[in-house]
Scaffold this active site. Structure first.
Site, PDB file in Angstrom:
ATOM      1  N   TYR A  45       4.014   9.260   0.362  1.00 56.74           N
ATOM      2  CA  TYR A  45       4.949   8.562   1.254  1.00 56.74           C
ATOM      3  C   TYR A  45       6.401   8.760   0.803  1.00 56.74           C
ATOM      4  O   TYR A  45       7.330   8.453   1.554  1.00 56.74           O
ATOM      5  CB  TYR A  45       4.611   7.057   1.350  1.00 56.74           C
ATOM      6  CG  TYR A  45       3.196   6.772   1.814  1.00 56.74           C
ATOM      7  CD1 TYR A  45       2.447   7.754   2.466  1.00 56.74           C
ATOM      8  CD2 TYR A  45       2.583   5.540   1.596  1.00 56.74           C
ATOM      9  CE1 TYR A  45       1.139   7.508   2.875  1.00 56.74           C
ATOM     10  CE2 TYR A  45       1.280   5.297   2.008  1.00 56.74           C
ATOM     11  CZ  TYR A  45       0.570   6.282   2.636  1.00 56.74           C
ATOM     12  OH  TYR A  45      -0.723   6.038   3.037  1.00 56.74           O
ATOM     13  N   LYS A  98      -1.667   5.934  -4.555  1.00 53.24           N
ATOM     14  CA  LYS A  98      -2.717   6.942  -4.309  1.00 53.24           C
ATOM     15  C   LYS A  98      -2.383   8.251  -5.005  1.00 53.24           C
ATOM     16  O   LYS A  98      -1.215   8.646  -5.071  1.00 53.24           O
ATOM     17  CB  LYS A  98      -2.856   7.197  -2.799  1.00 53.24           C
ATOM     18  CG  LYS A  98      -3.051   5.929  -1.985  1.00 53.24           C
ATOM     19  CD  LYS A  98      -3.382   6.192  -0.526  1.00 53.24           C
ATOM     20  CE  LYS A  98      -3.333   4.895   0.261  1.00 53.24           C
ATOM     21  NZ  LYS A  98      -1.998   4.530   0.739  1.00 53.24           N
ATOM     22  N   ASP A 122       0.847  -1.194   0.000  1.00 52.51           N
ATOM     23  CA  ASP A 122       0.000   0.000   0.000  1.00 52.51           C
ATOM     24  C   ASP A 122       0.885   1.247   0.000  1.00 52.51           C
ATOM     25  O   ASP A 122       1.373   1.675   1.041  1.00 52.51           O
ATOM     26  CB  ASP A 122      -0.910  -0.012   1.234  1.00 52.51           C
ATOM     27  CG  ASP A 122      -1.895   1.143   1.215  1.00 52.51           C
ATOM     28  OD1 ASP A 122      -2.905   1.033   0.494  1.00 52.51           O
ATOM     29  OD2 ASP A 122      -1.633   2.176   1.881  1.00 52.51           O
ATOM     30  N   HIS A 162      -6.422   9.877  -2.556  1.00 47.13           N
ATOM     31  CA  HIS A 162      -5.918   9.771  -1.180  1.00 47.13           C
ATOM     32  C   HIS A 162      -6.816  10.510  -0.177  1.00 47.13           C
ATOM     33  O   HIS A 162      -7.124   9.988   0.890  1.00 47.13           O
ATOM     34  CB  HIS A 162      -4.489  10.338  -1.137  1.00 47.13           C
ATOM     35  CG  HIS A 162      -3.662   9.852   0.005  1.00 47.13           C
ATOM     36  ND1 HIS A 162      -2.300   9.727  -0.066  1.00 47.13           N
ATOM     37  CD2 HIS A 162      -3.990   9.477   1.265  1.00 47.13           C
ATOM     38  CE1 HIS A 162      -1.834   9.271   1.088  1.00 47.13           C
ATOM     39  NE2 HIS A 162      -2.839   9.124   1.910  1.00 47.13           N
TER      40      HIS A 162
END
Ligand code: NAD
Length: 319
Positions: free
Chosen positions: A51, A80, A46, A113
């Site tokens: 990130y 995302k 994920d 997101h």
């Protein structure tokens, strides 16, 4: 009764019920962590633009594929769309960049997101762009309908097999389902015994969407941000209710919290850099909690949300 390892999505694809989350996985260890997680049996990763570790995650995947541990089609790679790329013409270029970062030619699942459209930031200027480029949050006028239509064209172009939404509430989902040509396959939300959200979950499951939980251990993930509500609430691992149920089943508190979700058809995406925890977190499908255990854990609900932009000092009151 054991729960099958995968769950069928409305797109026709099967999604692993337990995956590995990539938030806060450091760049210098990310490739190794992904590689080791694949070796430990994880198939779903994920990720997200936000990130900042998609290149390294892709390196871990490439190594595992090169060594013949896994094939691309056996993996389920999730990413995302970040808030600054919500305008219709920005979605495909950024999805293509993210695919290139991962070194793959399609995402198994690509989420919006957050239901928040922010002003575009060119990736050559700052990537990942984050919430703000200074002190102010700058919004864009892109509607969720505009963004969703662009997400649907990712499916048409085979850049994403399934598309999903994250951090959406039921009002917004009701609206989206009115116009969606391709329905969201999954809703990803913060979900743990302090934030149970039974109405939202019942509603989306009835609509045929699957639910993935994030931050399954509640405050644990947020202690490093020194959030008042996380610092001041009891740790879920220390809860006498969770402890007693764990002792009864001979499992860890972490496993009980994950099984509480998976037994309700909610997928989970914990992460760890410790091999024994990687194995522990995968073992949350093949044994059962009792109905009374599930009820007792759900009764810990405090409607307490940690991953709220307001808690990070940003005035984006979406919840
Ligand atoms: P997490 O599930 O990774 O758990 C937090 C911490 O728990 C970990 O850092 C680890 O140190 C510890 N832990 C893991 N397994 C353990 C075990 N068996 N025993 C004891 N401690 C253990 O929490 P998270 O990162 O908040 O959420 C998981 C994933 O969800 C993220 O990596 C990310 O992929 C996703 N996520 C999505 C959103 C979103 O807005 N969509 C927000 C937050 C997280």
């Amino acid at each position: 009764m054991p729960t099958p390892a995968t769950i069928k999505l409305n797109s026709g694809y099967d999604m692993p019920r337990v995956g590995f989350g990539l938030w806060k996985v450091a760049n210098d260890t990310c490739a190794d962590q992904v590689y080791n997680a694949i070796k430990a049996g994880y198939r779903l990763f994920d990720g997200a633009c936000d990130y900042g570790n998609e290149v390294e995650a892709g390196q871990g995947v490439a190594r595992a594929i090169k060594e013949g541990i896994v094939k691309r089609e056996e993996l389920f790679i999730v990413s995302k769309l970040w808030n600054t790329f919500h305008e219709g013409d920005k979605v495909e270029p950024i999805a293509r960049k993210q695919l290139a970062d991962w070194g793959v030619d399609y995402f198994d699942l690509y989420y919006i997101h957050f239901p928040v459209s922010l002003k575009y930031v060119d990736p050559s200027v700052k990537y990942p762009p984050g919430w703000s480029q200074g002190n102010e949050i700058e919004f864009s006028n892109a509607t969720i309908q505009e963004t969703w239509t662009a997400m649907e064209s990712l499916v048409d172009k085979k850049l994403a097999r399934s598309i999903g939404i994250s951090n959406f509430n039921s009002q917004l989902i009701m609206d989206l389902l009115r116009y969606a040509r391709i329905r969201p396959a999954v809703l990803q939300i913060e979900h743990h015994p302090y934030l149970v959200q039974p109405r939202l979950i019942e509603y989306v499951q009835k609509e045929g969407l699957r639910v993935t939980a994030y931050s399954s251990f509640g405050p644990l993930s947020f202690l490093e941000f020194h959030m008042e509500n996380a610092d001041n609430c009891p740790r879920l691992f220390d809860s006498p209710v969770v402890q007693q149920i764990a002792a009864k089943h001979g499992k860890s508190a972490a496993q009980v919290l994950l099984r509480w979700s998976t037994q309700q058809d909610i997928s989970v995406i914990p992460k760890s850099d410790k091999p024994y925890r990687l194995a522990e977190n995968l073992n949350v499908l093949e044994w059962d909690l009792e109905e009374a255990d599930i009820k007792a854990i759900s009764a810990l609900d405090k409607n307490l949300r940690f991953n709220d932009p307001l808690n990070y000092g940003m005035y984006v009151p979406i919840f």
